[in-house]
Design a protein around this motif. Structure first.
Motif, PDB file in Angstrom:
ATOM      1  N   LEU A 129       0.745  -1.081   0.145  1.00  0.00           N
ATOM      2  CA  LEU A 129      -0.709   0.481  -0.331  1.00  0.00           C
ATOM      3  C   LEU A 129       0.898   0.795  -0.208  1.00  0.00           C
ATOM      4  CD1 LEU A 129      -3.461   0.967   0.011  1.00  0.00           C
ATOM      5  CD2 LEU A 129      -2.677   1.742   2.641  1.00  0.00           C
ATOM      6  N   ARG A 130       0.451   2.281  -0.797  1.00  0.00           N
ATOM      7  CA  ARG A 130       1.244   3.604  -1.124  1.00  0.00           C
ATOM      8  C   ARG A 130       0.492   4.485   0.075  1.00  0.00           C
ATOM      9  NH1 ARG A 130       4.548   6.622  -5.275  1.00  0.00           N
ATOM     10  NH2 ARG A 130       5.075   8.214  -3.717  1.00  0.00           N
ATOM     11  N   VAL A 131      -1.005   4.529  -0.529  1.00  0.00           N
ATOM     12  CA  VAL A 131      -1.289   6.303   0.210  1.00  0.00           C
ATOM     13  C   VAL A 131      -3.034   5.865   0.350  1.00  0.00           C
ATOM     14  CG1 VAL A 131      -2.038   7.240  -1.345  1.00  0.00           C
ATOM     15  CG2 VAL A 131      -1.571   8.329   0.131  1.00  0.00           C
ATOM     16  N   ILE A 132      -4.375   5.952   0.452  1.00  0.00           N
ATOM     17  CA  ILE A 132      -5.513   6.367  -0.067  1.00  0.00           C
ATOM     18  C   ILE A 132      -5.298   7.827   0.329  1.00  0.00           C
ATOM     19  CG2 ILE A 132      -7.667   5.756   1.325  1.00  0.00           C
ATOM     20  CD1 ILE A 132      -6.604   4.157   4.032  1.00  0.00           C
ATOM     21  N   LEU A 133      -5.953   8.038  -1.027  1.00  0.00           N
ATOM     22  CA  LEU A 133      -6.425   9.511  -1.384  1.00  0.00           C
ATOM     23  C   LEU A 133      -7.971   9.603  -0.772  1.00  0.00           C
ATOM     24  CD1 LEU A 133      -4.533   9.039  -4.429  1.00  0.00           C
ATOM     25  CD2 LEU A 133      -4.162  10.242  -2.888  1.00  0.00           C
ATOM     26  N   SER A 134      -8.274  10.361  -0.599  1.00  0.00           N
ATOM     27  CA  SER A 134      -9.379  10.873  -0.314  1.00  0.00           C
ATOM     28  C   SER A 134     -10.493  11.887  -0.534  1.00  0.00           C
ATOM     29  CB  SER A 134      -9.681  11.194   1.959  1.00  0.00           C
ATOM     30  OG  SER A 134     -10.721  11.494   2.134  1.00  0.00           O
ATOM     31  N   PRO A 135     -11.151  11.105  -1.255  1.00  0.00           N
ATOM     32  CA  PRO A 135     -11.916  12.703  -2.084  1.00  0.00           C
ATOM     33  C   PRO A 135     -13.118  13.373  -0.562  1.00  0.00           C
ATOM     34  CG  PRO A 135     -12.982  10.396  -2.701  1.00  0.00           C
ATOM     35  CD  PRO A 135     -11.875  10.216  -1.402  1.00  0.00           C
ATOM     36  N   HIS A 136     -13.111  12.757   0.290  1.00  0.00           N
ATOM     37  CA  HIS A 136     -14.107  13.858   0.637  1.00  0.00           C
ATOM     38  C   HIS A 136     -12.870  14.821   2.083  1.00  0.00           C
ATOM     39  CE1 HIS A 136     -16.653  10.544   0.353  1.00  0.00           C
ATOM     40  NE2 HIS A 136     -17.847  12.050   0.672  1.00  0.00           N
ATOM     41  N   THR A 137     -13.508  15.397   3.000  1.00  0.00           N
ATOM     42  CA  THR A 137     -12.438  15.768   4.031  1.00  0.00           C
ATOM     43  C   THR A 137     -12.175  14.825   5.571  1.00  0.00           C
ATOM     44  OG1 THR A 137     -14.381  16.647   5.154  1.00  0.00           O
ATOM     45  CG2 THR A 137     -13.922  18.249   4.024  1.00  0.00           C
ATOM     46  N   LYS A 138     -10.745  15.751   6.456  1.00  0.00           N
ATOM     47  CA  LYS A 138     -10.830  14.339   7.628  1.00  0.00           C
ATOM     48  C   LYS A 138     -12.147  14.346   8.150  1.00  0.00           C
ATOM     49  CE  LYS A 138      -6.045  16.910   7.922  1.00  0.00           C
ATOM     50  NZ  LYS A 138      -4.639  17.808   8.286  1.00  0.00           N
ATOM     51  N   ASP A 139     -13.150  15.170   8.360  1.00  0.00           N
ATOM     52  CA  ASP A 139     -14.346  14.799   8.677  1.00  0.00           C
ATOM     53  C   ASP A 139     -15.111  13.638   8.285  1.00  0.00           C
ATOM     54  OD1 ASP A 139     -13.140  16.563  11.083  1.00  0.00           O
ATOM     55  OD2 ASP A 139     -14.239  18.492   9.824  1.00  0.00           O
ATOM     56  N   TYR A 140     -15.178  13.493   7.021  1.00  0.00           N
ATOM     57  CA  TYR A 140     -15.793  12.904   6.446  1.00  0.00           C
ATOM     58  C   TYR A 140     -14.925  11.709   5.845  1.00  0.00           C
ATOM     59  CZ  TYR A 140     -19.723  16.100   6.863  1.00  0.00           C
ATOM     60  OH  TYR A 140     -20.394  17.143   7.020  1.00  0.00           O
ATOM     61  N   CYS A 141     -13.701  11.198   6.225  1.00  0.00           N
ATOM     62  CA  CYS A 141     -13.532  10.040   5.874  1.00  0.00           C
ATOM     63  C   CYS A 141     -13.431   9.055   7.015  1.00  0.00           C
ATOM     64  CB  CYS A 141     -11.916   9.807   5.709  1.00  0.00           C
ATOM     65  SG  CYS A 141     -10.854   9.130   5.726  1.00  0.00           S
ATOM     66  N   SER A 142     -13.871   8.101   6.747  1.00  0.00           N
ATOM     67  CA  SER A 142     -14.654   6.691   7.821  1.00  0.00           C
ATOM     68  C   SER A 142     -12.723   6.694   8.739  1.00  0.00           C
ATOM     69  CB  SER A 142     -14.067   5.828   6.924  1.00  0.00           C
ATOM     70  OG  SER A 142     -14.002   5.076   8.450  1.00  0.00           O
ATOM     71  N   ILE A 143     -13.265   6.979  10.241  1.00  0.00           N
ATOM     72  CA  ILE A 143     -12.501   6.223  11.233  1.00  0.00           C
ATOM     73  C   ILE A 143     -11.651   4.882  11.030  1.00  0.00           C
ATOM     74  CG2 ILE A 143     -14.070   5.750  12.585  1.00  0.00           C
ATOM     75  CD1 ILE A 143     -11.853   7.565  13.476  1.00  0.00           C
ATOM     76  N   LEU A 144     -12.677   3.922  10.514  1.00  0.00           N
ATOM     77  CA  LEU A 144     -12.228   2.930  10.208  1.00  0.00           C
ATOM     78  C   LEU A 144     -10.838   2.997   9.291  1.00  0.00           C
ATOM     79  CD1 LEU A 144     -15.426   0.781   9.953  1.00  0.00           C
ATOM     80  CD2 LEU A 144     -14.075   0.336  11.746  1.00  0.00           C
ATOM     81  N   LEU A 145     -10.572   3.966   8.189  1.00  0.00           N
ATOM     82  CA  LEU A 145      -9.894   3.783   7.675  1.00  0.00           C
ATOM     83  C   LEU A 145      -8.526   4.353   8.436  1.00  0.00           C
ATOM     84  CD1 LEU A 145     -10.453   5.192   4.481  1.00  0.00           C
ATOM     85  CD2 LEU A 145      -9.949   3.248   4.916  1.00  0.00           C
ATOM     86  N   LYS A 146      -8.446   5.458   8.880  1.00  0.00           N
ATOM     87  CA  LYS A 146      -7.417   6.458   9.709  1.00  0.00           C
ATOM     88  C   LYS A 146      -7.294   5.052  10.822  1.00  0.00           C
ATOM     89  CE  LYS A 146     -10.460  10.753   9.435  1.00  0.00           C
ATOM     90  NZ  LYS A 146     -11.598  11.876  10.281  1.00  0.00           N
ATOM     91  N   ARG A 147      -7.677   4.370  11.992  1.00  0.00           N
ATOM     92  CA  ARG A 147      -7.198   3.339  12.232  1.00  0.00           C
ATOM     93  C   ARG A 147      -6.587   2.700  12.014  1.00  0.00           C
ATOM     94  NH1 ARG A 147     -13.273   2.148  15.874  1.00  0.00           N
ATOM     95  NH2 ARG A 147     -13.035   4.102  17.178  1.00  0.00           N
ATOM     96  N   THR A 148      -6.139   2.435  10.413  1.00  0.00           N
ATOM     97  CA  THR A 148      -5.228   1.858  10.069  1.00  0.00           C
ATOM     98  C   THR A 148      -3.645   1.978   9.993  1.00  0.00           C
ATOM     99  OG1 THR A 148      -5.437   2.442   7.672  1.00  0.00           O
ATOM    100  CG2 THR A 148      -7.147   0.632   8.214  1.00  0.00           C
ATOM    101  N   ASN A 149      -3.545   3.298  10.423  1.00  0.00           N
ATOM    102  CA  ASN A 149      -2.578   3.817  10.389  1.00  0.00           C
ATOM    103  C   ASN A 149      -1.792   3.913   9.130  1.00  0.00           C
ATOM    104  OD1 ASN A 149      -3.029   4.499  12.922  1.00  0.00           O
ATOM    105  ND2 ASN A 149      -2.275   3.299  14.131  1.00  0.00           N
ATOM    106  N   VAL A 150      -2.186   4.029   7.743  1.00  0.00           N
ATOM    107  CA  VAL A 150      -1.371   4.952   6.867  1.00  0.00           C
ATOM    108  C   VAL A 150      -1.908   5.533   6.031  1.00  0.00           C
ATOM    109  CG1 VAL A 150      -1.952   2.055   6.466  1.00  0.00           C
ATOM    110  CG2 VAL A 150      -3.519   3.808   5.090  1.00  0.00           C
ATOM    111  N   PRO A 151      -0.867   6.605   5.140  1.00  0.00           N
ATOM    112  CA  PRO A 151      -1.452   7.568   5.038  1.00  0.00           C
ATOM    113  C   PRO A 151      -1.999   8.048   4.519  1.00  0.00           C
ATOM    114  CG  PRO A 151       0.813   6.495   3.993  1.00  0.00           C
ATOM    115  CD  PRO A 151       0.369   5.027   5.223  1.00  0.00           C
TER     116      PRO A 151
END
Length: 178
Positions: A129-151
């Motif tokens: 995995l290189r990166v997740i590119l989120s088309p939403h703001t930090k507030d609307y990017c899923s907490i489940l993705l944030k918890r993976t601790n990836v960029p």
């Protein structure tokens, strides 16, 4: 001699579209494809998208921009008639298949959807995995993705690069599958 990257992008088309439209601007898909190549070494960029015949011109445009489209059959809600083309499982299957077959060096996932958290964990464990590119703001990017601790990078931060300056109307929408 610098190694040329062979990275693949896996794009949830509906999530990308809804996120960018939510910011109030239109994405220049041609610029987006070039940016993916230049910034992340993307050789193959898949867009997973519901197939609705009236959007054939959009599909042609995306292919001309260099995207590989993976279509999902659309079903229509009996109550409101809205189309539904959930592509999550198709995206996960393609990414895992490509990782298993060692087709790419690193994956770039374009979505803010927490349904992809298990895919993200798998790719991270495999070193793919290189990166997740989120088309939403930090507030609307899923907490489940944030918890993976990836960029995670947020596409709205790239608005000046990715903005469609020509198109006056927003991309097709309202059915939520584009």
């Amino acid at each position: 001699m610098e190694k040329i990257e062979n990275n693949y992008a896996y794009i949830d088309g509906a999530n990308l579209h809804r996120g960018i439209v939510g910011f109030g601007w239109a994405l220049d898909y041609g610029r987006f494809r070039v940016w993916l190549t230049e910034k992340y070494g993307v050789k193959n960029a898949y867009i997973f998208i519901g197939l609705i015949p009236k959007y054939k011109d959009l599909y042609t445009h995306l292919q001309e921009c260099g995207f590989t489209l993976i279509f999902k059959e659309v079903v229509y809600n009996k109550e409101n008639g809205k189309p539904k083309g959930n592509c999550d499982a198709d995206l996960v299957l393609q990414a895992v298949r490509d990782a298993y077959e060692n087709k790419f060096d690193k994956a770039i996932i374009v979505s803010s959807d927490g349904d992809y958290a298990s895919l993200i964990k798998f790719l991270k464990e495999c070193g793919k995995l290189r990166v997740i590119l989120s088309p939403h703001t930090k507030d609307y990017c899923s907490i489940l993705l944030k918890r993976t601790n990836v960029p995670i990078a947020y596409l709205n931060d790239q608005k000046l690069i990715l903005l469609d300056r020509v198109r006056k109307e927003k991309a097709p929408d309202a059915d939520g599958t584009a």
